[in-house]
Design a protein around this motif. Structure first.
Motif, PDB file in Angstrom:
ATOM      1  N   GLY A 253      -2.726  -4.228   9.557  1.00 54.99           N
ATOM      2  CA  GLY A 253      -1.661  -3.232   9.490  1.00 54.99           C
ATOM      3  C   GLY A 253      -1.113  -2.946   8.103  1.00 54.99           C
ATOM      4  O   GLY A 253      -0.211  -2.122   7.956  1.00 54.99           O
ATOM      5  N   GLU A 254      -1.639  -3.612   7.087  1.00 58.98           N
ATOM      6  CA  GLU A 254      -1.158  -3.371   5.718  1.00 58.98           C
ATOM      7  C   GLU A 254      -1.316  -1.892   5.343  1.00 58.98           C
ATOM      8  O   GLU A 254      -0.457  -1.306   4.688  1.00 58.98           O
ATOM      9  CB  GLU A 254      -1.925  -4.236   4.726  1.00 58.98           C
ATOM     10  CG  GLU A 254      -1.582  -5.711   4.783  1.00 58.98           C
ATOM     11  CD  GLU A 254      -0.154  -5.972   4.324  1.00 58.98           C
ATOM     12  OE1 GLU A 254       0.278  -5.341   3.340  1.00 58.98           O
ATOM     13  OE2 GLU A 254       0.515  -6.796   4.955  1.00 58.98           O
ATOM     14  N   CYS A 255      -2.417  -1.313   5.733  1.00 58.39           N
ATOM     15  CA  CYS A 255      -2.670   0.085   5.368  1.00 58.39           C
ATOM     16  C   CYS A 255      -1.721   1.032   6.089  1.00 58.39           C
ATOM     17  O   CYS A 255      -1.331   2.062   5.538  1.00 58.39           O
ATOM     18  CB  CYS A 255      -4.112   0.451   5.689  1.00 58.39           C
ATOM     19  SG  CYS A 255      -4.584   0.144   7.405  1.00 58.39           S
ATOM     20  N   VAL A 256      -1.329   0.677   7.295  1.00 63.91           N
ATOM     21  CA  VAL A 256      -0.445   1.548   8.075  1.00 63.91           C
ATOM     22  C   VAL A 256       0.855   1.777   7.322  1.00 63.91           C
ATOM     23  O   VAL A 256       1.308   2.912   7.160  1.00 63.91           O
ATOM     24  CB  VAL A 256      -0.159   0.931   9.463  1.00 63.91           C
ATOM     25  CG1 VAL A 256       0.870   1.764  10.224  1.00 63.91           C
ATOM     26  CG2 VAL A 256      -1.446   0.817  10.264  1.00 63.91           C
ATOM     27  N   SER A 257       1.446   0.692   6.827  1.00 68.56           N
ATOM     28  CA  SER A 257       2.730   0.835   6.142  1.00 68.56           C
ATOM     29  C   SER A 257       2.579   1.411   4.744  1.00 68.56           C
ATOM     30  O   SER A 257       3.548   1.860   4.151  1.00 68.56           O
ATOM     31  CB  SER A 257       3.463  -0.507   6.112  1.00 68.56           C
ATOM     32  OG  SER A 257       2.615  -1.545   5.713  1.00 68.56           O
TER      33      SER A 257
ATOM     34  N   THR B 280      -4.515  14.597   8.879  1.00 66.82           N
ATOM     35  CA  THR B 280      -3.263  14.302   8.171  1.00 66.82           C
ATOM     36  C   THR B 280      -3.513  13.682   6.808  1.00 66.82           C
ATOM     37  O   THR B 280      -2.771  13.905   5.859  1.00 66.82           O
ATOM     38  CB  THR B 280      -2.398  13.339   9.016  1.00 66.82           C
ATOM     39  OG1 THR B 280      -2.173  13.932  10.290  1.00 66.82           O
ATOM     40  CG2 THR B 280      -1.060  13.057   8.342  1.00 66.82           C
ATOM     41  N   CYS B 281      -4.575  12.905   6.676  1.00 65.03           N
ATOM     42  CA  CYS B 281      -4.864  12.202   5.423  1.00 65.03           C
ATOM     43  C   CYS B 281      -5.008  13.190   4.264  1.00 65.03           C
ATOM     44  O   CYS B 281      -5.726  14.178   4.363  1.00 65.03           O
ATOM     45  CB  CYS B 281      -6.159  11.400   5.560  1.00 65.03           C
ATOM     46  SG  CYS B 281      -6.692  10.626   4.014  1.00 65.03           S
ATOM     47  N   ALA B 282      -4.326  12.882   3.152  1.00 63.15           N
ATOM     48  CA  ALA B 282      -4.376  13.735   1.959  1.00 63.15           C
ATOM     49  C   ALA B 282      -5.224  13.094   0.860  1.00 63.15           C
ATOM     50  O   ALA B 282      -5.189  13.556  -0.285  1.00 63.15           O
ATOM     51  CB  ALA B 282      -2.963  14.008   1.456  1.00 63.15           C
ATOM     52  N   GLU B 283      -5.932  12.033   1.211  1.00 66.30           N
ATOM     53  CA  GLU B 283      -6.825  11.357   0.246  1.00 66.30           C
ATOM     54  C   GLU B 283      -6.094  10.867  -0.995  1.00 66.30           C
ATOM     55  O   GLU B 283      -6.636  10.922  -2.097  1.00 66.30           O
ATOM     56  CB  GLU B 283      -7.971  12.292  -0.163  1.00 66.30           C
ATOM     57  CG  GLU B 283      -8.818  12.739   1.018  1.00 66.30           C
ATOM     58  CD  GLU B 283      -9.863  13.777   0.614  1.00 66.30           C
ATOM     59  OE1 GLU B 283     -10.494  13.571  -0.430  1.00 66.30           O
ATOM     60  OE2 GLU B 283     -10.010  14.779   1.334  1.00 66.30           O
ATOM     61  N   CYS B 284      -4.881  10.373  -0.795  1.00 71.11           N
ATOM     62  CA  CYS B 284      -4.097   9.918  -1.954  1.00 71.11           C
ATOM     63  C   CYS B 284      -4.599   8.591  -2.489  1.00 71.11           C
ATOM     64  O   CYS B 284      -4.354   8.240  -3.636  1.00 71.11           O
ATOM     65  CB  CYS B 284      -2.628   9.810  -1.573  1.00 71.11           C
ATOM     66  SG  CYS B 284      -2.259   8.405  -0.488  1.00 71.11           S
ATOM     67  N   GLY B 285      -5.255   7.806  -1.654  1.00 71.89           N
ATOM     68  CA  GLY B 285      -5.826   6.544  -2.097  1.00 71.89           C
ATOM     69  C   GLY B 285      -4.910   5.339  -1.986  1.00 71.89           C
ATOM     70  O   GLY B 285      -5.325   4.217  -2.287  1.00 71.89           O
ATOM     71  N   ALA B 286      -3.682   5.534  -1.559  1.00 74.53           N
ATOM     72  CA  ALA B 286      -2.731   4.421  -1.497  1.00 74.53           C
ATOM     73  C   ALA B 286      -3.213   3.295  -0.594  1.00 74.53           C
ATOM     74  O   ALA B 286      -3.044   2.114  -0.897  1.00 74.53           O
ATOM     75  CB  ALA B 286      -1.366   4.923  -1.029  1.00 74.53           C
ATOM     76  N   CYS B 287      -3.829   3.634   0.507  1.00 72.55           N
ATOM     77  CA  CYS B 287      -4.255   2.615   1.470  1.00 72.55           C
ATOM     78  C   CYS B 287      -5.445   1.802   0.957  1.00 72.55           C
ATOM     79  O   CYS B 287      -5.603   0.635   1.316  1.00 72.55           O
ATOM     80  CB  CYS B 287      -4.616   3.270   2.792  1.00 72.55           C
ATOM     81  SG  CYS B 287      -5.901   4.552   2.653  1.00 72.55           S
ATOM     82  N   VAL B 288      -6.269   2.410   0.131  1.00 74.72           N
ATOM     83  CA  VAL B 288      -7.492   1.744  -0.340  1.00 74.72           C
ATOM     84  C   VAL B 288      -7.156   0.438  -1.059  1.00 74.72           C
ATOM     85  O   VAL B 288      -7.793  -0.593  -0.839  1.00 74.72           O
ATOM     86  CB  VAL B 288      -8.286   2.682  -1.281  1.00 74.72           C
ATOM     87  CG1 VAL B 288      -9.480   1.950  -1.892  1.00 74.72           C
ATOM     88  CG2 VAL B 288      -8.750   3.920  -0.527  1.00 74.72           C
ATOM     89  N   ASP B 289      -6.132   0.491  -1.892  1.00 73.80           N
ATOM     90  CA  ASP B 289      -5.801  -0.670  -2.722  1.00 73.80           C
ATOM     91  C   ASP B 289      -5.118  -1.802  -1.966  1.00 73.80           C
ATOM     92  O   ASP B 289      -5.151  -2.939  -2.411  1.00 73.80           O
ATOM     93  CB  ASP B 289      -4.911  -0.235  -3.886  1.00 73.80           C
ATOM     94  CG  ASP B 289      -5.664   0.669  -4.850  1.00 73.80           C
ATOM     95  OD1 ASP B 289      -6.895   0.517  -4.948  1.00 73.80           O
ATOM     96  OD2 ASP B 289      -5.020   1.514  -5.486  1.00 73.80           O
ATOM     97  N   VAL B 290      -4.475  -1.506  -0.850  1.00 77.66           N
ATOM     98  CA  VAL B 290      -3.722  -2.555  -0.164  1.00 77.66           C
ATOM     99  C   VAL B 290      -4.561  -3.356   0.834  1.00 77.66           C
ATOM    100  O   VAL B 290      -4.156  -4.428   1.244  1.00 77.66           O
ATOM    101  CB  VAL B 290      -2.481  -1.999   0.583  1.00 77.66           C
ATOM    102  CG1 VAL B 290      -1.576  -1.240  -0.378  1.00 77.66           C
ATOM    103  CG2 VAL B 290      -2.897  -1.123   1.741  1.00 77.66           C
ATOM    104  N   CYS B 291      -5.719  -2.862   1.197  1.00 76.40           N
ATOM    105  CA  CYS B 291      -6.511  -3.578   2.200  1.00 76.40           C
ATOM    106  C   CYS B 291      -7.084  -4.871   1.628  1.00 76.40           C
ATOM    107  O   CYS B 291      -7.838  -4.845   0.669  1.00 76.40           O
ATOM    108  CB  CYS B 291      -7.644  -2.702   2.717  1.00 76.40           C
ATOM    109  SG  CYS B 291      -8.658  -3.587   3.937  1.00 76.40           S
ATOM    110  N   PRO B 292      -6.734  -5.991   2.217  1.00 79.33           N
ATOM    111  CA  PRO B 292      -7.198  -7.284   1.707  1.00 79.33           C
ATOM    112  C   PRO B 292      -8.705  -7.473   1.888  1.00 79.33           C
ATOM    113  O   PRO B 292      -9.307  -8.339   1.234  1.00 79.33           O
ATOM    114  CB  PRO B 292      -6.411  -8.303   2.530  1.00 79.33           C
ATOM    115  CG  PRO B 292      -6.016  -7.577   3.777  1.00 79.33           C
ATOM    116  CD  PRO B 292      -5.838  -6.144   3.373  1.00 79.33           C
ATOM    117  N   ASN B 293      -9.297  -6.694   2.752  1.00 78.99           N
ATOM    118  CA  ASN B 293     -10.730  -6.844   3.022  1.00 78.99           C
ATOM    119  C   ASN B 293     -11.567  -5.713   2.428  1.00 78.99           C
ATOM    120  O   ASN B 293     -12.761  -5.630   2.708  1.00 78.99           O
ATOM    121  CB  ASN B 293     -10.966  -6.916   4.527  1.00 78.99           C
ATOM    122  CG  ASN B 293     -10.295  -8.118   5.150  1.00 78.99           C
ATOM    123  OD1 ASN B 293     -10.249  -9.168   4.541  1.00 78.99           O
ATOM    124  ND2 ASN B 293      -9.755  -7.955   6.334  1.00 78.99           N
TER     125      ASN B 293
END
Ligand code: SF4
Ligand code: SF4
Length: 56
Positions: A14-18, A38-51
């Motif tokens: 759930g890290e990417c969700v928040s 909905t995704c705007a390809e901002c990339g914020a989620c890419v960096d937070v995923c531990p895997n």
């Protein structure tokens, strides 16, 4: 295009969700799922995923 989840490595933490400013990610069946419309390809989620399960 939208952020893509590798469902083989996603553990549903759930890290990417928040991290998503647009609330484009939800957890479905214990895996992350991106709303491609909905995704705007901002990339914020890419960096937070531990895997490193998310790519653009
Ligand atoms: S941060 Fe990574 S492992 Fe965690 S739910 Fe999101 S895609 Fe899955
Ligand atoms: S790339 Fe940005 S808008 Fe798209 S799912 Fe990730 S955090 Fe949300």
């Amino acid at each position: 295009m939208a952020a893509k989840i590798d469902k083989n490595t996603c553990v549903g933490c759930g890290e990417c969700v928040s991290s998503c400013p647009l609330d484009a990610i939800s957890i479905e069946g214990e895996k992350a799922a991106v709303d491609e419309g909905t995704c705007a390809e901002c990339g914020a989620c890419v960096d937070v995923c531990p895997n490193k399960s998310i790519s653009l």
